[in-house]
Design a protein around this motif. Structure first.
Motif, short mmCIF file in Angstrom:
data_model
loop_
_atom_site.label_atom_id
_atom_site.label_comp_id
_atom_site.label_asym_id
_atom_site.label_seq_id
_atom_site.Cartn_x
_atom_site.Cartn_y
_atom_site.Cartn_z
N VAL A 1 82.20 25.64 12.63
CA VAL A 1 81.67 25.60 13.99
C VAL A 1 80.29 26.25 14.07
CG1 VAL A 1 82.04 26.39 16.35
CG2 VAL A 1 83.97 25.55 15.01
N GLU A 2 80.09 27.33 13.33
CA GLU A 2 78.79 28.01 13.36
C GLU A 2 77.69 27.10 12.83
OE1 GLU A 2 79.04 31.69 11.28
OE2 GLU A 2 80.22 32.69 12.84
N ALA A 3 77.96 26.34 11.79
CA ALA A 3 76.97 25.40 11.25
C ALA A 3 76.66 24.30 12.26
CB ALA A 3 77.47 24.79 9.95
N PRO B 1 76.50 14.10 8.59
CA PRO B 1 75.54 14.37 7.51
C PRO B 1 75.65 13.34 6.39
CG PRO B 1 76.71 16.38 8.13
CD PRO B 1 77.39 15.25 8.83
N THR B 2 74.52 13.03 5.79
CA THR B 2 74.48 12.07 4.68
C THR B 2 74.41 12.78 3.33
OG1 THR B 2 72.07 11.93 4.94
CG2 THR B 2 73.41 10.27 6.06
N VAL B 3 74.56 14.10 3.34
CA VAL B 3 74.54 14.89 2.12
C VAL B 3 75.93 15.47 1.89
CG1 VAL B 3 73.55 16.93 0.98
CG2 VAL B 3 72.10 15.45 2.39
N ARG B 4 76.36 15.47 0.62
CA ARG B 4 77.66 16.01 0.25
C ARG B 4 77.47 17.30 -0.55
NH1 ARG B 4 78.75 13.55 3.81
NH2 ARG B 4 80.08 11.72 4.06
N ALA B 5 78.36 18.27 -0.33
CA ALA B 5 78.26 19.57 -0.98
C ALA B 5 79.50 19.82 -1.84
CB ALA B 5 78.10 20.68 0.06
N THR B 6 79.27 20.43 -3.01
CA THR B 6 80.35 20.81 -3.92
C THR B 6 80.21 22.29 -4.23
OG1 THR B 6 80.27 18.61 -4.92
CG2 THR B 6 81.48 20.32 -6.11
N ALA C 1 75.38 19.54 5.47
CA ALA C 1 76.10 18.77 4.45
C ALA C 1 77.60 18.83 4.76
CB ALA C 1 75.81 19.31 3.06
N ARG C 2 78.32 17.89 4.19
CA ARG C 2 79.77 17.85 4.34
C ARG C 2 80.42 18.32 3.04
NH1 ARG C 2 82.72 18.14 8.61
NH2 ARG C 2 81.44 16.59 9.66
N GLU D 1 84.74 20.04 5.86
CA GLU D 1 84.02 21.12 6.54
C GLU D 1 82.52 20.87 6.54
OE1 GLU D 1 84.20 25.96 6.38
OE2 GLU D 1 83.88 24.90 4.47
N LEU D 2 81.88 21.17 7.67
CA LEU D 2 80.42 21.11 7.76
C LEU D 2 79.85 22.43 7.26
CD1 LEU D 2 77.84 19.62 8.80
CD2 LEU D 2 78.18 20.83 10.97
#
Length: 391
Positions: A230-232, A147-152, A181-182, A186-187
């Motif tokens: 894993v579900e994502a 993924p090219t999106v990051r999550a906080t 997103a990463r 974790e995904l």
């Protein structure tokens, strides 16, 4: 010793699929005329609202892949493939594949795993709302793209998303975006309201103007987590595999339309006092195309049927279908243009629109080389290595 033979998987359409096709074709023949398609492309719209409303509200086709407990029809990919083949045949400018197939598959998977936010959106998709999976149009289920999106984290089930996603299909008028997103290592899969001001969507100049794409930019956008780990990953992979399998049906629809056009033209166009289809060279070219189309149809139906019946080799079937059907659709349209002679090259004839769709479809959800590599890996063949260059 007892040998158990698995039940055969259909490679021809059943009566239900034929009925679905007949219903959809009746609608599309009345609305998607050659003049309509040319006018639509000239107008620059993303999709046709009236046609989408007819498919979703009048016929209820956007809820086919949604279980009844979530407000849908509880049908399978076999019936959805019947819809998609007719949409491809008519080159219908609607986001059915991206919304009612790909995004819906991902959201249903998350809803079944307990996400109430995903279930709420799924119920609205059954009524004709639009959603999009925010991945590049060329991403394959077998390439493991990062993924090219990051999550906080901002809360228990909320994140802030930042990043860009290039060339996303079907985002126009979308109720929601499903964003992989990463988050650290974790995904996560997050649900984002598409009309938030912090989501930038820039339309691209595409070869195929009947299926526009947009570049998405997310600038600290709030999202609701609907799957992790894993579900994502399974939700995204399953959605892309289902999209690839049913894209094969769309490509068969393109083939069928082109073959019908070629057959009609070879019959009505006369040269030296006889139909040009009576000449052996053109007759044999048409016969070879007919054989190729039937092979493609069998591969597409098999891919949809293995998913519908949860057969173990459904991933192999999807990769096989995309390996064959994309190249076949492009070749059939190219040959049809050649058979039409000068008229086939004019802007007034819709053949150029089908050529663009067939060309663009060769890379949607991964190109043939990607699927060949996936297929080789799945069946235990070594991937080919480049020949050394001797100077």
């Amino acid at each position: 010793m007892t040998i158990t033979t698995p039940p055969p998987v259909p490679m021809v359409e059943d009566s239900t699929a034929q009925e679905v096709r007949a219903t959809v074709r009746s609608l599309l023949d009345a609305r998607c005329t050659p003049a309509f398609r040319l006018e639509f492309v000239a107008g620059g719209a993303d999709f046709d609202d009236a046609l989408w409303s007819a498919l979703s509200h009048d016929l209820g086709l956007t809820g086919l892949l949604i279980p009844e407990v979530l407000g849908g029809a509880g049908a399978s990919t076999r019936e959805s493939a019947a819809v998609v083949i007719e949409l491809g045949r008519a080159l219908a400018p609607v986001p059915y594949l991206s919304s009612a197939v790909v995004a819906t598959t991902a959201l249903v998977r998350c809803a079944r795993n307990g996400s109430s936010a995903a279930a709420d959106v799924v119920a609205r998709l059954a009524d004709g709302a639009i959603a999009a999976l925010a991945v590049p149009a060329t991403q394959s289920f077998g390439d493991g793209a990062e993924p090219t999106v990051r999550a906080t984290n901002t809360g228990l089930d909320t994140v802030v998303l930042s990043g860009n996603v290039k060339q996303v299909i079907g985002t126009a008028d979308a109720l929601a975006l499903v964003v992989p997103a990463r988050r650290g290592d974790e995904l996560v899969l997050a649900l984002v309201t598409a009309d938030t001001p912090k989501v930038r969507a820039t339309r691209r100049s595409n070869v195929d103007m009947t299926r526009p794409t947009r570049d998405l930019g997310l600038d600290e956008v709030s999202g609701t987590v609907i799957a992790t780990g894993v579900e994502a990953g399974d939700a995204v992979t399953t959605a892309l595999e289902t999209g690839a399998a049913l894209l094969a049906s769309e490509q068969v629809g393109v083939c069928e339309w082109a073959m019908a056009q070629a057959t009609e033209y070879l019959t009505v166009r006369h040269q030296f006092g006889r139909p040009i289809g009576s000449y052996q060279t053109l007759r044999h070219r048409a016969a070879h195309l007919w054989i190729d189309i039937n092979h493609a149809r069998a591969a597409a139906i098999y891919a949809a049927s293995t998913l519908a019946d949860a057969v173990a080799d459904h991933t192999i079937a999807a990769a096989l279908a995309q390996t064959y059907c994309g190249a076949t659709a492009l070749r059939v349209v190219e040959e049809t243009i050649q058979m039409h002679g000068g008229i086939g090259f004019t802007w007034d004839h819709p053949l150029h629109l089908y050529l663009k769709r067939a060309f663009a479809d060769t890379v949607v959800f991964g190109d043939a080389d990607v699927h060949k590599s996936t297929l080789a890996r799945l069946i235990g063949l070594a991937e080919p290595t480049p020949n050394p260059v001797h100077v």
